[in-house]
Scaffold this motif. Structure first.
Motif, PDB file in Angstrom:
ATOM      1  N   TYR A 132       0.827  -1.209   0.000  1.00 49.34           N
ATOM      2  CA  TYR A 132       0.000   0.000   0.000  1.00 49.34           C
ATOM      3  C   TYR A 132       0.860   1.257   0.000  1.00 49.34           C
ATOM      4  O   TYR A 132       0.377   2.352   0.248  1.00 49.34           O
ATOM      5  N   SER A 133       2.140   1.093  -0.320  1.00 50.64           N
ATOM      6  CA  SER A 133       3.038   2.219  -0.517  1.00 50.64           C
ATOM      7  C   SER A 133       2.912   2.714  -1.958  1.00 50.64           C
ATOM      8  O   SER A 133       2.507   1.969  -2.854  1.00 50.64           O
ATOM      9  N   GLU A 134       3.292   3.982  -2.183  1.00 49.03           N
ATOM     10  CA  GLU A 134       3.188   4.556  -3.524  1.00 49.03           C
ATOM     11  C   GLU A 134       4.542   4.595  -4.231  1.00 49.03           C
ATOM     12  O   GLU A 134       4.714   5.333  -5.206  1.00 49.03           O
ATOM     13  N   LYS A 135       5.492   3.814  -3.749  1.00 52.41           N
ATOM     14  CA  LYS A 135       6.809   3.804  -4.393  1.00 52.41           C
ATOM     15  C   LYS A 135       7.461   2.444  -4.229  1.00 52.41           C
ATOM     16  O   LYS A 135       7.097   1.655  -3.344  1.00 52.41           O
ATOM     17  N   LEU A 136       8.431   2.171  -5.097  1.00 54.11           N
ATOM     18  CA  LEU A 136       9.269   0.987  -5.006  1.00 54.11           C
ATOM     19  C   LEU A 136      10.723   1.426  -5.035  1.00 54.11           C
ATOM     20  O   LEU A 136      11.091   2.350  -5.777  1.00 54.11           O
ATOM     21  N   VAL A 137      11.552   0.782  -4.227  1.00 54.26           N
ATOM     22  CA  VAL A 137      12.983   1.074  -4.190  1.00 54.26           C
ATOM     23  C   VAL A 137      13.732  -0.118  -4.773  1.00 54.26           C
ATOM     24  O   VAL A 137      13.544  -1.256  -4.334  1.00 54.26           O
ATOM     25  N   ILE A 138      14.567   0.158  -5.776  1.00 53.58           N
ATOM     26  CA  ILE A 138      15.261  -0.896  -6.515  1.00 53.58           C
ATOM     27  C   ILE A 138      16.762  -0.701  -6.373  1.00 53.58           C
ATOM     28  O   ILE A 138      17.267   0.417  -6.513  1.00 53.58           O
ATOM     29  N   ARG A 139      17.468  -1.776  -6.066  1.00 51.81           N
ATOM     30  CA  ARG A 139      18.929  -1.741  -6.052  1.00 51.81           C
ATOM     31  C   ARG A 139      19.432  -2.565  -7.228  1.00 51.81           C
ATOM     32  O   ARG A 139      19.205  -3.775  -7.294  1.00 51.81           O
ATOM     33  N   SER A 140      20.099  -1.901  -8.162  1.00 51.67           N
ATOM     34  CA  SER A 140      20.574  -2.562  -9.377  1.00 51.67           C
ATOM     35  C   SER A 140      22.062  -2.911  -9.247  1.00 51.67           C
ATOM     36  O   SER A 140      22.862  -2.103  -8.763  1.00 51.67           O
ATOM     37  N   SER A 141      22.398  -4.111  -9.685  1.00 50.33           N
ATOM     38  CA  SER A 141      23.797  -4.532  -9.785  1.00 50.33           C
ATOM     39  C   SER A 141      24.208  -4.686 -11.245  1.00 50.33           C
ATOM     40  O   SER A 141      25.232  -5.317 -11.548  1.00 50.33           O
ATOM     41  N   LEU A 142      23.431  -4.117 -12.155  1.00 51.77           N
ATOM     42  CA  LEU A 142      23.636  -4.317 -13.587  1.00 51.77           C
ATOM     43  C   LEU A 142      24.560  -3.255 -14.174  1.00 51.77           C
ATOM     44  O   LEU A 142      24.685  -2.140 -13.654  1.00 51.77           O
ATOM     45  N   SER A 143      25.167  -3.608 -15.283  1.00 48.25           N
ATOM     46  CA  SER A 143      25.932  -2.625 -16.043  1.00 48.25           C
ATOM     47  C   SER A 143      24.976  -1.620 -16.658  1.00 48.25           C
ATOM     48  O   SER A 143      23.806  -1.926 -16.912  1.00 48.25           O
ATOM     49  N   PRO A 144      25.424  -0.388 -16.932  1.00 46.70           N
ATOM     50  CA  PRO A 144      24.531   0.653 -17.455  1.00 46.70           C
ATOM     51  C   PRO A 144      23.853   0.234 -18.768  1.00 46.70           C
ATOM     52  O   PRO A 144      24.468  -0.375 -19.640  1.00 46.70           O
ATOM     53  N   ALA A 145      22.577   0.529 -18.869  1.00 44.63           N
ATOM     54  CA  ALA A 145      21.799   0.281 -20.093  1.00 44.63           C
ATOM     55  C   ALA A 145      20.578   1.187 -20.069  1.00 44.63           C
ATOM     56  O   ALA A 145      20.156   1.664 -19.009  1.00 44.63           O
TER      57      ALA A 145
END
Length: 430
Positions: free
Chosen positions: A372-385
């Motif tokens: 029921y939050s209005e946001k998601l927090v994502i931690r990326s370990s990927l190379s830039p794209a």
């Protein structure tokens, strides 16, 4: 756990039943929406709505066989259609088939009611009598008991052209504490489990001889590795309007059920509650086959559009959701984050305020906001794209669309509750 499931499949007599494609597509059930108050015209109307929303089958539950709506089992056992509810069963099934939907019918396998015509035939071939249910529990160690049940199901498939059976209460085949296993005149088994194995094996074999793609559903209280050979659909145990229990039960089933189709308990909600709250019922079972049980003509267009979007998403991505590599995390916290991946597509559902870790590259990534939050927090370990990022609400309406470069680190995305964000990798910067 997957290795355990695969090992079970190699044991003698444990080969799972074939799962028809339709078992993996959303279904409509009558239980919570109608209970025993059924009639053919209303069922056909619900099928028209359900088909448009993305359901390919109807499961007609208890009530078709009696005019008694007291929720007991006194009138089970004859399995004749009560014509006050369904005047012509074959014509009714044909009408549903014309909508391009399959038709499944409920049976309480062990019960024979005291008010049934066959009570006198079987009253001395019972494991026990349940006075609360006003019914007896058949003893499957008698060959004529097994034959009666199998013949009943064969007649339904051949005479009414139904496509499957919901075989209920199989776990009631058990002795009372004061009884012992053994043979008696007319029995051909000592063991009740062995007799049940014979019964259910013959049911599947003989019905497949009539319809090779026959559908058989069992409920969570009586499922396991051996049950996979008798049926091809396992449904989460009853938990009406309880999205969390539905999530846990379907995921528990998925972890040990191999390719058997795992179904949610029937989706229901109060059409006066917020749309996002109703959507959570579907989002929590996104990694199973959804069954819905609502009076679809009464809920209004907003709720219909929400159902249409999420059932459509389930169908479009069923190969990933139902056949992909499944990873439900932290069972001790009721699986707050679940991932499924197949080929180059990944789907993640978040059910608690948690950081979503993205460690594997994917051409397409969907993150479902089951909070029921209005946001998601994502931690990326990927190379830039570069990725095209689209945010949708619980009805599938586009909220925002942009192309951004994603690299290692944290990213916060505004996503409506019960909404979704998708990331599609693009080949060049925009």
């Amino acid at each position: 756990m997957e290795d355990v499931t695969l090992w079970w499949e190699t044991l003698p007599g444990y080969k799972p039943a074939v799962v028809p494609d339709v078992a993996l597509r959303p279904m409509y059930s009558t239980w919570y929406s109608f209970h025993q108050e059924l009639n053919a015209a209303e069922l056909e109307e619900q099928c028209r709505f359900a088909k448009e929303l993305g359901c390919d089958s109807i499961i007609v539950d208890d009530g078709w066989q009696t005019d008694d709506n007291n929720r007991g089992y006194a009138f089970t056992g004859d399995w004749e259609v009560y014509d006050g509810k369904i005047p012509d069963m074959k014509a009714h099934v044909d009408a549903v088939h014309r909508l391009d939907m399959k038709y499944m019918l409920w049976y309480s396998v062990p019960f024979v009611g005291k008010c049934s015509k066959v009570w006198s035939q079987f009253e001395n071939k019972l494991l026990r009598v349940d006075e609360k249910l006003n019914a007896g529990v058949l003893d499957p160690r008698y060959p004529d008991v097994r034959e009666y049940l199998i013949h009943t199901y064969e007649q339904a498939v051949t005479g009414w052209d139904i496509d499957g059976l919901k075989l209920d209460f199989v776990d009631s085949f058990k002795l009372s504490p004061d009884q012992k296993e053994g043979t008696a005149e007319g029995r051909d088994f000592e063991s009740i489990p062995e007799a049940v194995d014979r019964l259910l094996s013959d049911v599947m074999d003989r019905l497949k001889a009539i319809k090779p793609d026959i559908l058989i559903e069992f409920r969570q209280t009586y499922i396991g590795p051996l049950m996979r050979k008798y049926g091809n659909m396992f449904r989460a145990n009853d938990c009406p309007n309880d999205s969390i229990q539905n999530r846990v039960r379907t995921l528990d089933l998925r972890l040990l059920s191999g390719n058997t189709a795992v179904h949610s308990d029937m989706i229901m909600f109060n059409p006066n509650e917020p749309l996002e709250s109703a959507a959570m019922q579907l989002i929590n079972v996104i990694f199973s086959v959804p069954q819905i049980s609502l009076r679809l003509n009464d809920i209004g267009e907003n709720y219909l559009s929400m159902l249409r979007f999420w059932l459509g998403f389930s169908r479009e991505h069923s190969d990933v959701l139902l056949r992909g590599a499944l990873c439900p995390q932290q069972p001790e916290l009721l699986y707050p984050l679940v991932t499924a991946r197949k080929d180059d597509i990944q789907i993640i559902a978040v059910y608690a305020d948690a950081v979503v870790h993205i460690e594997q590259d994917a051409t397409q990534l969907f993150i479902v906001n089951g909070t029921y939050s209005e946001k998601l927090v994502i931690r990326s370990s990927l190379s830039p794209a570069h990725y095209e990022i689209q945010v949708k609400d619980c009805r599938g309406q586009l909220i925002s669309s942009q192309t951004l470069e994603i690299s290692k680190g944290l990213l916060e995305v505004a996503v409506p509750k019960a909404g979704m964000v998708s990331f599609t990798r693009v080949t060049s910067a925009q």
